[in-house]
Design a protein around this motif. Structure first.
Motif, short mmCIF file in Angstrom:
data_model
loop_
_atom_site.label_atom_id
_atom_site.label_comp_id
_atom_site.label_asym_id
_atom_site.label_seq_id
_atom_site.Cartn_x
_atom_site.Cartn_y
_atom_site.Cartn_z
N HIS A 1 0.13 -9.50 -4.62
CA HIS A 1 -0.61 -10.26 -3.60
C HIS A 1 0.35 -11.22 -2.90
O HIS A 1 1.06 -11.98 -3.59
CB HIS A 1 -1.74 -11.04 -4.26
N PRO A 2 0.38 -11.23 -1.56
CA PRO A 2 1.33 -12.08 -0.85
C PRO A 2 1.15 -13.57 -1.17
O PRO A 2 2.13 -14.32 -1.19
CB PRO A 2 1.05 -11.78 0.63
N GLU A 3 -0.08 -13.97 -1.48
CA GLU A 3 -0.33 -15.38 -1.80
C GLU A 3 0.37 -15.80 -3.09
O GLU A 3 0.55 -16.99 -3.35
CB GLU A 3 -1.84 -15.64 -1.97
N ALA A 4 0.75 -14.82 -3.90
CA ALA A 4 1.32 -15.12 -5.21
C ALA A 4 2.85 -15.10 -5.21
O ALA A 4 3.48 -15.34 -6.24
CB ALA A 4 0.79 -14.12 -6.24
N SER A 5 3.44 -14.80 -4.03
CA SER A 5 4.90 -14.77 -3.94
C SER A 5 5.36 -15.70 -2.83
O SER A 5 4.83 -15.64 -1.72
CB SER A 5 5.38 -13.34 -3.64
N LYS A 6 6.36 -16.50 -3.11
CA LYS A 6 6.87 -17.43 -2.07
C LYS A 6 7.66 -16.67 -1.02
O LYS A 6 7.76 -17.11 0.13
CB LYS A 6 7.76 -18.49 -2.72
N HIS A 7 8.25 -15.53 -1.39
CA HIS A 7 9.10 -14.76 -0.47
C HIS A 7 8.69 -13.30 -0.53
O HIS A 7 9.24 -12.53 -1.32
CB HIS A 7 10.57 -14.95 -0.84
N VAL A 8 7.71 -12.95 0.29
CA VAL A 8 7.07 -11.63 0.21
C VAL A 8 8.08 -10.51 0.45
O VAL A 8 8.13 -9.52 -0.29
CB VAL A 8 5.91 -11.56 1.23
N HIS A 9 8.91 -10.66 1.47
CA HIS A 9 9.88 -9.62 1.79
C HIS A 9 10.86 -9.42 0.63
O HIS A 9 11.20 -8.30 0.26
CB HIS A 9 10.61 -10.00 3.08
N ARG A 10 11.28 -10.51 0.04
CA ARG A 10 12.21 -10.43 -1.09
C ARG A 10 11.57 -9.71 -2.27
O ARG A 10 12.23 -8.91 -2.95
CB ARG A 10 12.66 -11.83 -1.49
N THR A 11 10.32 -9.99 -2.53
CA THR A 11 9.64 -9.34 -3.66
C THR A 11 9.55 -7.83 -3.42
O THR A 11 9.75 -7.03 -4.34
CB THR A 11 8.24 -9.95 -3.88
N ILE A 12 9.25 -7.44 -2.19
CA ILE A 12 9.20 -6.00 -1.87
C ILE A 12 10.56 -5.37 -2.13
O ILE A 12 10.67 -4.31 -2.76
CB ILE A 12 8.78 -5.79 -0.39
N GLN A 13 11.61 -6.04 -1.69
CA GLN A 13 12.97 -5.51 -1.91
C GLN A 13 13.28 -5.42 -3.39
O GLN A 13 13.92 -4.45 -3.85
CB GLN A 13 13.99 -6.40 -1.22
N LEU A 14 12.85 -6.41 -4.15
CA LEU A 14 13.10 -6.41 -5.59
C LEU A 14 12.44 -5.20 -6.25
O LEU A 14 13.05 -4.51 -7.08
CB LEU A 14 12.57 -7.72 -6.19
N ILE A 15 11.18 -4.94 -5.90
CA ILE A 15 10.44 -3.82 -6.50
C ILE A 15 11.17 -2.51 -6.21
O ILE A 15 11.37 -1.68 -7.10
CB ILE A 15 8.99 -3.77 -5.96
N ARG A 16 11.62 -2.36 -4.97
CA ARG A 16 12.29 -1.10 -4.61
C ARG A 16 13.67 -1.02 -5.28
O ARG A 16 14.09 0.06 -5.72
CB ARG A 16 12.40 -0.99 -3.09
N ALA A 17 14.35 -2.15 -5.38
CA ALA A 17 15.66 -2.13 -6.05
C ALA A 17 15.53 -1.77 -7.52
O ALA A 17 16.46 -1.22 -8.12
CB ALA A 17 16.33 -3.51 -5.91
#
Ligand code: DX5
Ligand code: ZN
Length: 228
Positions: free
Chosen positions: A92-108
């Motif tokens: 959930h975007p509300e639960a992450s301070k840096h949404v784009h970074r979290t997406i990149q982390l998941i894919r990495a």
């Protein structure tokens, strides 16, 4: 439009014999295992973590495990789920301070990435990140509990997100979660969903195969009417 996916939410399974429940629902024709992670902080409930995901893999589950993180913060736990065998990780975007970074982390970490929109979260949250996503998950209930009623305004939201996905030209799945049942799945599919989570509607019935079959039939009935 991508092939239909039925993703039973194990939140409504019998946790005392979870491996058998997952085997049974996959044998009944389900495609993915929807794995709800709640932390008693981002949502007022507490469920299961990476150890249980890993246990399902060790048990022999090979189907995609669709991890739905309802936790805050998000990033700390992502690598643990990747190691535990998660296939997709949504947050959930509300639960992450840096949404784009979290997406990149998941894919990495080698997983597919999904963003989850609560009933009151505007679709504009997808601006600038849609192209980085493999999946958009629309909540049709407020997260935290199974067995709630489908919120009707989600249908209009599905149509709006479907337009955005189609305009992107990318193979991004549109998943719906909350209050999905055989008798409302047709309308949900017609609004643009291709991936359907259902917890109580499946695990609350004795014959999982019958429910999965009726859900798929409900989707197929409207899929035929949709332009490809
Ligand atoms: C709710 C969870 C859902 C839930 C759906 O926060 O994300 O996956 O299990 O349950 P039903 O299908 O019973 O609404
Ligand atoms: Zn869920």
């Amino acid at each position: 439009m991508q092939p239909t996916v039925i993703a039973p939410s194990i939140l409504s399974a019998n946790f005392a014999r979870l491996g058998e429940e997952v085997d049974a629902v996959l044998a009944a024709g389900a495609d993915w295992v929807h794995f709800d992670v709640m932390d008693n902080h981002y949502v007022p409930n507490l469920t299961i973590g990476p150890l249980v995901c890993e246990a399902l893999r060790r048990h022999g589950v090979t189907a995609p495990i669709d991890v739905h993180l309802m936790v805050e913060p998000v990033d700390r736990i992502v690598p643990d789920f990747a190691k535990a065998g998660a296939s997709l990780i949504s947050f959930h975007p509300e639960a992450s301070k840096h949404v784009h970074r979290t997406i990149q982390l998941i894919r990495a970490e080698g997983c597919q990435a999904g963003l989850v929109l609560n009933p009151a979260t505007p679709v504009e949250v997808l601006d600038y990140v849609l192209d980085e996503l493999d999946l958009v998950l629309l909540m049709s209930v407020n997260p935290g509990f199974g067995g709630q009623a489908f919120i009707p305004s989600t249908l209009e939201k599905l149509r709006r997100v479907r337009e955005r996905i189609d305009a992107s030209g990318r193979a991004i799945r549109l998943e719906i979660d909350g209050g999905v049942k055989p008798d409302n799945i047709g309308g949900i599919a017609a609004a643009g969903a291709d991936t359907f989570v259902a917890g109580s509607a499946i695990f609350g019935q004795p014959d999982y195969a019958d429910v999965v079959r009726r859900m798929r039939a409900g989707v197929d009935a409207v899929r035929g009417q949709r332009p490809a």
